[in-house]
Design a protein around this motif. Sequence first.
Motif, short mmCIF file in Angstrom:
data_model
loop_
_atom_site.label_atom_id
_atom_site.label_comp_id
_atom_site.label_asym_id
_atom_site.label_seq_id
_atom_site.Cartn_x
_atom_site.Cartn_y
_atom_site.Cartn_z
N SER A 1 0.84 -1.19 0.00
CA SER A 1 0.00 0.00 0.00
C SER A 1 0.88 1.25 0.00
O SER A 1 2.01 1.22 0.45
CB SER A 1 -0.85 0.05 1.27
OG SER A 1 -1.57 -1.13 1.47
N THR B 1 -4.42 2.62 -1.79
CA THR B 1 -4.05 1.97 -3.03
C THR B 1 -2.83 2.67 -3.62
O THR B 1 -2.77 3.89 -3.63
CB THR B 1 -5.21 2.05 -4.04
OG1 THR B 1 -6.41 1.62 -3.40
CG2 THR B 1 -4.94 1.20 -5.26
N SER C 1 -0.37 -4.10 -6.41
CA SER C 1 -1.41 -3.08 -6.38
C SER C 1 -2.80 -3.69 -6.58
O SER C 1 -3.78 -2.99 -6.52
CB SER C 1 -1.16 -2.04 -7.48
OG SER C 1 0.01 -1.32 -7.20
N ASN D 1 -6.92 -7.13 -3.81
CA ASN D 1 -8.22 -6.71 -3.27
C ASN D 1 -8.70 -7.58 -2.11
O ASN D 1 -9.26 -7.06 -1.14
CB ASN D 1 -9.27 -6.69 -4.38
CG ASN D 1 -8.94 -5.67 -5.44
OD1 ASN D 1 -7.97 -4.92 -5.32
ND2 ASN D 1 -9.72 -5.64 -6.50
N ARG E 1 -10.11 0.19 -5.13
CA ARG E 1 -9.36 1.26 -4.47
C ARG E 1 -9.80 1.28 -3.01
O ARG E 1 -10.97 1.10 -2.70
CB ARG E 1 -9.64 2.60 -5.14
CG ARG E 1 -9.12 2.65 -6.56
CD ARG E 1 -9.50 3.96 -7.20
NE ARG E 1 -10.95 4.08 -7.21
CZ ARG E 1 -11.66 4.40 -8.27
NH1 ARG E 1 -11.08 4.66 -9.41
NH2 ARG E 1 -12.98 4.49 -8.21
#
Length: 151
Positions: A47, A73, A82, A85, A119
């Motif tokens: 992060s 994010t 990245s 999730n 995000r």
Amino acid sequence: MLVPQSLADLTPETLTNLIQTVHPGTRVERVTVNDLKDSDSTETSSSALVRMRLDYADGNPKGLPESLIAKMTQSNPGLWYSNLNAMYANELAFYAKLRGEVELEAPIGMGGAMDDAGRYILLLEDVSKRGATVHPVLTEDVTLDHVRAIL
């Protein structure tokens, strides 16, 4: 709820909305960003990390931490880490649902959100203010003895 994606999005209003999800009635009056570690830094993890100081409206009657870290994010969505999730959703759920029910050494959760695009933002107490050391994922100074002490 708006999920902030840049420093400009970290407004008192946005942070108030996030914090009120776990600390109702709390209002942020001023935000001072002290540091940002993003995808161009070897000191980040999965992060982007934003260190900030909050000034609460009407002082701080609830004794909430004034120094926070926002995990957000990464700005470079092309990085492999990245798009984690499920991990972000689990971390948000831990601080929203479980953190207050378990006794363990962990930061105070100050709110968070995730949108349909993955995000996210998670606001946490900056535990370095209590003398804790947070090692980034790429650190080389964590030994087996450190890990044993933690476990």
